[in-house]
Scaffold this motif. Structure first.
Motif, PDB file in Angstrom:
ATOM      1  N   LEU A 118       0.842  -1.188   0.000  1.00  0.00           N
ATOM      2  CA  LEU A 118       0.000   0.000   0.000  1.00  0.00           C
ATOM      3  C   LEU A 118       0.882   1.244   0.000  1.00  0.00           C
ATOM      4  CD1 LEU A 118      -2.383  -0.995   2.926  1.00  0.00           C
ATOM      5  CD2 LEU A 118      -3.113  -0.790   0.549  1.00  0.00           C
ATOM      6  N   SER A 119       0.367   2.322  -0.552  1.00  0.00           N
ATOM      7  CA  SER A 119       0.976   3.627  -0.305  1.00  0.00           C
ATOM      8  C   SER A 119       0.040   4.413   0.598  1.00  0.00           C
ATOM      9  CB  SER A 119       1.209   4.389  -1.609  1.00  0.00           C
ATOM     10  OG  SER A 119       0.014   4.999  -2.062  1.00  0.00           O
ATOM     11  N   GLY A 120       0.507   5.528   1.098  1.00  0.00           N
ATOM     12  CA  GLY A 120      -0.336   6.345   1.961  1.00  0.00           C
ATOM     13  C   GLY A 120      -1.522   6.944   1.250  1.00  0.00           C
ATOM     14  N   VAL A 121      -1.484   6.933  -0.098  1.00  0.00           N
ATOM     15  CA  VAL A 121      -2.610   7.443  -0.887  1.00  0.00           C
ATOM     16  C   VAL A 121      -3.757   6.442  -0.924  1.00  0.00           C
ATOM     17  CG1 VAL A 121      -3.299   8.092  -3.238  1.00  0.00           C
ATOM     18  CG2 VAL A 121      -1.143   8.931  -2.297  1.00  0.00           C
ATOM     19  N   ASP A 122      -3.445   5.152  -0.904  1.00  0.00           N
ATOM     20  CA  ASP A 122      -4.466   4.107  -1.048  1.00  0.00           C
ATOM     21  C   ASP A 122      -5.481   4.174   0.089  1.00  0.00           C
ATOM     22  OD1 ASP A 122      -3.302   2.985  -3.378  1.00  0.00           O
ATOM     23  OD2 ASP A 122      -1.822   1.947  -2.130  1.00  0.00           O
ATOM     24  N   GLY A 123      -6.744   4.344  -0.284  1.00  0.00           N
ATOM     25  CA  GLY A 123      -7.793   4.440   0.725  1.00  0.00           C
ATOM     26  C   GLY A 123      -7.690   5.690   1.577  1.00  0.00           C
ATOM     27  N   GLY A 124      -6.852   6.653   1.159  1.00  0.00           N
ATOM     28  CA  GLY A 124      -6.617   7.825   2.003  1.00  0.00           C
ATOM     29  C   GLY A 124      -5.973   7.437   3.320  1.00  0.00           C
ATOM     30  N   LEU A 125      -5.115   6.414   3.270  1.00  0.00           N
ATOM     31  CA  LEU A 125      -4.553   5.841   4.494  1.00  0.00           C
ATOM     32  C   LEU A 125      -3.781   6.858   5.324  1.00  0.00           C
ATOM     33  CD1 LEU A 125      -4.121   3.303   6.170  1.00  0.00           C
ATOM     34  CD2 LEU A 125      -2.246   2.680   4.653  1.00  0.00           C
ATOM     35  N   LEU A 126      -2.954   7.664   4.672  1.00  0.00           N
ATOM     36  CA  LEU A 126      -2.212   8.730   5.345  1.00  0.00           C
ATOM     37  C   LEU A 126      -2.585  10.044   4.674  1.00  0.00           C
ATOM     38  CD1 LEU A 126       1.367   7.121   5.462  1.00  0.00           C
ATOM     39  CD2 LEU A 126      -0.406   7.024   7.234  1.00  0.00           C
ATOM     40  N   SER A 127      -3.108  10.970   5.424  1.00  0.00           N
ATOM     41  CA  SER A 127      -3.523  12.223   4.806  1.00  0.00           C
ATOM     42  C   SER A 127      -3.274  13.399   5.733  1.00  0.00           C
ATOM     43  CB  SER A 127      -5.003  12.160   4.411  1.00  0.00           C
ATOM     44  OG  SER A 127      -5.824  11.971   5.550  1.00  0.00           O
ATOM     45  N   LEU A 173       3.691  -0.569   3.830  1.00  0.00           N
ATOM     46  CA  LEU A 173       3.270   0.792   3.532  1.00  0.00           C
ATOM     47  C   LEU A 173       4.456   1.692   3.204  1.00  0.00           C
ATOM     48  CD1 LEU A 173       1.089   3.049   3.619  1.00  0.00           C
ATOM     49  CD2 LEU A 173       1.427   3.120   6.102  1.00  0.00           C
ATOM     50  N   SER A 174       4.281   2.536   2.209  1.00  0.00           N
ATOM     51  CA  SER A 174       5.304   3.527   1.877  1.00  0.00           C
ATOM     52  C   SER A 174       4.644   4.860   1.575  1.00  0.00           C
ATOM     53  CB  SER A 174       6.121   3.072   0.658  1.00  0.00           C
ATOM     54  OG  SER A 174       5.402   3.307  -0.540  1.00  0.00           O
ATOM     55  N   PRO A 175       5.402   5.970   1.684  1.00  0.00           N
ATOM     56  CA  PRO A 175       4.924   7.220   1.098  1.00  0.00           C
ATOM     57  C   PRO A 175       4.725   6.994  -0.403  1.00  0.00           C
ATOM     58  CG  PRO A 175       6.801   7.601   2.560  1.00  0.00           C
ATOM     59  CD  PRO A 175       6.698   6.108   2.351  1.00  0.00           C
ATOM     60  N   PRO A 176       3.966   7.856  -1.112  1.00  0.00           N
ATOM     61  CA  PRO A 176       3.489   9.167  -0.688  1.00  0.00           C
ATOM     62  C   PRO A 176       2.234   9.105   0.166  1.00  0.00           C
ATOM     63  CG  PRO A 176       2.787   8.731  -2.927  1.00  0.00           C
ATOM     64  CD  PRO A 176       3.670   7.580  -2.534  1.00  0.00           C
ATOM     65  N   MET A 177       1.867  10.271   0.712  1.00  0.00           N
ATOM     66  CA  MET A 177       0.622  10.460   1.428  1.00  0.00           C
ATOM     67  C   MET A 177      -0.341  11.253   0.545  1.00  0.00           C
ATOM     68  SD  MET A 177       1.524  13.641   4.016  1.00  0.00           S
ATOM     69  CE  MET A 177      -0.182  14.211   4.118  1.00  0.00           C
ATOM     70  N   LEU A 178      -1.580  11.343   0.984  1.00  0.00           N
ATOM     71  CA  LEU A 178      -2.575  12.129   0.258  1.00  0.00           C
ATOM     72  C   LEU A 178      -2.579  13.540   0.839  1.00  0.00           C
ATOM     73  CD1 LEU A 178      -4.766  11.948  -1.955  1.00  0.00           C
ATOM     74  CD2 LEU A 178      -6.414  11.541  -0.112  1.00  0.00           C
ATOM     75  N   GLY A 179      -2.056  14.490   0.060  1.00  0.00           N
ATOM     76  CA  GLY A 179      -2.011  15.873   0.494  1.00  0.00           C
ATOM     77  C   GLY A 179      -3.302  16.594   0.152  1.00  0.00           C
ATOM     78  N   GLU A 180      -3.902  17.218   1.149  1.00  0.00           N
ATOM     79  CA  GLU A 180      -5.180  17.896   0.960  1.00  0.00           C
ATOM     80  C   GLU A 180      -4.938  19.331   0.498  1.00  0.00           C
ATOM     81  OE1 GLU A 180      -6.553  17.470   4.909  1.00  0.00           O
ATOM     82  OE2 GLU A 180      -7.149  15.367   4.680  1.00  0.00           O
ATOM     83  N   GLU A 181      -5.520  19.679  -0.650  1.00  0.00           N
ATOM     84  CA  GLU A 181      -5.393  21.018  -1.204  1.00  0.00           C
ATOM     85  C   GLU A 181      -6.467  21.944  -0.613  1.00  0.00           C
ATOM     86  OE1 GLU A 181      -2.926  21.727  -3.023  1.00  0.00           O
ATOM     87  OE2 GLU A 181      -2.304  19.964  -4.185  1.00  0.00           O
ATOM     88  N   ASP A 182      -6.284  23.238  -0.794  1.00  0.00           N
ATOM     89  CA  ASP A 182      -7.232  24.220  -0.254  1.00  0.00           C
ATOM     90  C   ASP A 182      -8.628  24.066  -0.836  1.00  0.00           C
ATOM     91  OD1 ASP A 182      -5.253  25.277   1.342  1.00  0.00           O
ATOM     92  OD2 ASP A 182      -4.746  26.899  -0.058  1.00  0.00           O
ATOM     93  N   ASP A 183      -8.700  23.539  -2.067  1.00  0.00           N
ATOM     94  CA  ASP A 183     -10.015  23.395  -2.701  1.00  0.00           C
ATOM     95  C   ASP A 183     -10.694  22.069  -2.370  1.00  0.00           C
ATOM     96  OD1 ASP A 183      -8.564  21.561  -4.152  1.00  0.00           O
ATOM     97  OD2 ASP A 183      -8.840  22.532  -6.095  1.00  0.00           O
ATOM     98  N   ASN A 190       5.048  13.927  -0.971  1.00  0.00           N
ATOM     99  CA  ASN A 190       6.098  13.307  -0.192  1.00  0.00           C
ATOM    100  C   ASN A 190       5.830  13.490   1.299  1.00  0.00           C
ATOM    101  OD1 ASN A 190       8.510  12.338   0.795  1.00  0.00           O
ATOM    102  ND2 ASN A 190       9.790  13.904  -0.140  1.00  0.00           N
ATOM    103  N   THR A 191       6.242  12.522   2.094  1.00  0.00           N
ATOM    104  CA  THR A 191       6.272  12.661   3.544  1.00  0.00           C
ATOM    105  C   THR A 191       7.385  11.782   4.065  1.00  0.00           C
ATOM    106  OG1 THR A 191       4.921  12.677   5.567  1.00  0.00           O
ATOM    107  CG2 THR A 191       4.642  10.792   4.087  1.00  0.00           C
ATOM    108  N   ASP A 192       7.971  12.161   5.173  1.00  0.00           N
ATOM    109  CA  ASP A 192       9.092  11.418   5.735  1.00  0.00           C
ATOM    110  C   ASP A 192       8.638  10.036   6.206  1.00  0.00           C
ATOM    111  OD1 ASP A 192      11.850  11.262   6.929  1.00  0.00           O
ATOM    112  OD2 ASP A 192      10.663  11.116   8.760  1.00  0.00           O
ATOM    113  N   ALA A 193       9.372   9.000   5.824  1.00  0.00           N
ATOM    114  CA  ALA A 193       8.957   7.628   6.142  1.00  0.00           C
ATOM    115  C   ALA A 193       9.045   7.333   7.632  1.00  0.00           C
ATOM    116  CB  ALA A 193       9.811   6.634   5.354  1.00  0.00           C
ATOM    117  N   ASP A 194      10.038   7.903   8.334  1.00  0.00           N
ATOM    118  CA  ASP A 194      10.114   7.709   9.787  1.00  0.00           C
ATOM    119  C   ASP A 194       8.863   8.248  10.461  1.00  0.00           C
ATOM    120  OD1 ASP A 194      12.650   6.453  10.127  1.00  0.00           O
ATOM    121  OD2 ASP A 194      13.645   8.363   9.789  1.00  0.00           O
ATOM    122  N   ARG A 195       8.451   9.427  10.030  1.00  0.00           N
ATOM    123  CA  ARG A 195       7.306  10.060  10.663  1.00  0.00           C
ATOM    124  C   ARG A 195       5.997   9.402  10.225  1.00  0.00           C
ATOM    125  NH1 ARG A 195       8.843  16.365  10.251  1.00  0.00           N
ATOM    126  NH2 ARG A 195       7.285  16.596  11.897  1.00  0.00           N
ATOM    127  N   ALA A 196       5.966   8.818   9.029  1.00  0.00           N
ATOM    128  CA  ALA A 196       4.818   8.019   8.622  1.00  0.00           C
ATOM    129  C   ALA A 196       4.683   6.802   9.528  1.00  0.00           C
ATOM    130  CB  ALA A 196       4.964   7.587   7.169  1.00  0.00           C
TER     131      ALA A 196
END
Length: 309
Positions: A118-127, A173-183, A190-196
């Motif tokens: 999985l990546s952090g984007v899948d299913g909005g796992l990390l956002s 699990l690996s980065p990337p994460m799902l970054g939420e935009e203003d809209d 990208n996000t740091d893997a240690d902190r993920a």
């Protein structure tokens, strides 16, 4: 979903051992073979395991093969992280959730593990919020760099991970994460893997094992004989922070965030010893307990979202 600061998962499976989150470093000097065998052993004995991996070396090598120089920046707080522009993000997405995650899943499945990549984007796992601009220090001057593709994890879908764990899978699990935009839209960032790994461990109430290419945190960074074995009080934690230099600064930041988020304990230990995960759980490396943060200050959580090892 749970934010990394919640206790969600901390009491899950209270009659069993807590999950283990194993963070594998992305440096070339880190051999994953021992960890793969340990994950297979733990899973076969009923322990719930999540693997989180980085890949900084492979990303840098791929960028160089494509004729691009990897770019790292220093924040005003002294933390170094990757600056991820649009082209670098394309390479990042190709290497981490593509090749490296697939290779690790194959290795685990060949070891008898029912691994699921999985990546952090899948299913909005990390956002969390996308950061398009970062504060940096260049030539002694503070500047703002725009065009960054990074983010700060504020939400972990612990329910999704728990569902997979309860079904017998080992999420990888690996980065990337799902970054939420203003809209309200989302962007892979990208996000740091240690902190993920820290965010996941906190959300699951897990023990976090951070595997790297040294034995742990040294009181004297140049002397392996000064390994700090146990950190249980705020005073000991202060000394740990003072001792952390270079890449180890990120490991200690991740430990702080994991424990503040609900992790049971964090161990920073050597990936290249025999049975590295089991050894770390049995006392090898530097073990930081939750009691060490009783009166400790907060982490530098907003320093930079850039990926490390």
């Amino acid at each position: 979903m749970a934010d990394p600061g919640s206790e969600l998962g901390a009491d899950a499976g209270a009659d069993t051992e807590p999950p283990v989150v194993v963070k594998l470093g992305g440096a070339r000097a880190v051999d994953p073979a021992g960890a793969v065998g340990d994950v297979a052993h733990l899973a076969a004995n009923g322990r719930r395991v999540v693997v989180v991996h980085g890949g900084s070396t492979a990303v840098d090598e791929t960028l160089e093969q494509l004729g691009r120089d990897p770019e790292y920046v220093e924040t005003p707080s002294g933390v170094t992280g990757r600056f991820t522009d649009a082209e670098t993000m394309e390479t990042f997405s190709m290497v981490l959730p593509g090749k490296l995650n697939t290779d690790l899943v194959v290795a685990l499945r060949n070891a008898g593990v029912d691994a699921l990549g999985l990546s952090g984007v899948d299913g909005g796992l990390l956002s969390g919020p996308r950061k398009s601009a970062v504060r940096v220090v260049e030539d002694g001057k503070r500047k703002i760099r725009r065009g960054d593709h990074s983010g700060r994890i504020e939400s972990v879908d612990a329910d999704l991970l728990s569902t997979l764990l309860d079904a017998g899978y080992v999420p990888v699990l690996s980065p990337p994460m799902l970054g939420e935009e203003d809209d309200g839209s989302g962007t892979a960032v990208n996000t740091d893997a240690d902190r993920a790994a820290a965010a996941v461990a906190g959300a699951l109430g897990a023990e976090l094992v951070v595997l790297t290419d040294v034995s742990g945190v040294y009181a004297d960074p140049d002397d392996p004989d000064t390994l700090i074995e146990s950190v249980t009080t705020p005073d000991e934690f202060d000394r740990l922070e003072d001792a952390a230099e270079g890449f180890m600064t990120r490991k200690v930041m991740a430990a702080t965030e994991a424990l503040e988020g609900g992790a049971r304990a964090v161990v920073v230990s050597d990936a290249n010893v025999r049975d590295p995960v089991v050894a770390a759980l049995d006392g090898a490396g530097t073990r930081v307990e939750r009691s060490a943060l009783a009166d400790a200050g907060g982490s530098e959580a907003a320093a930079t979202g850039g990926e490390g090892s």
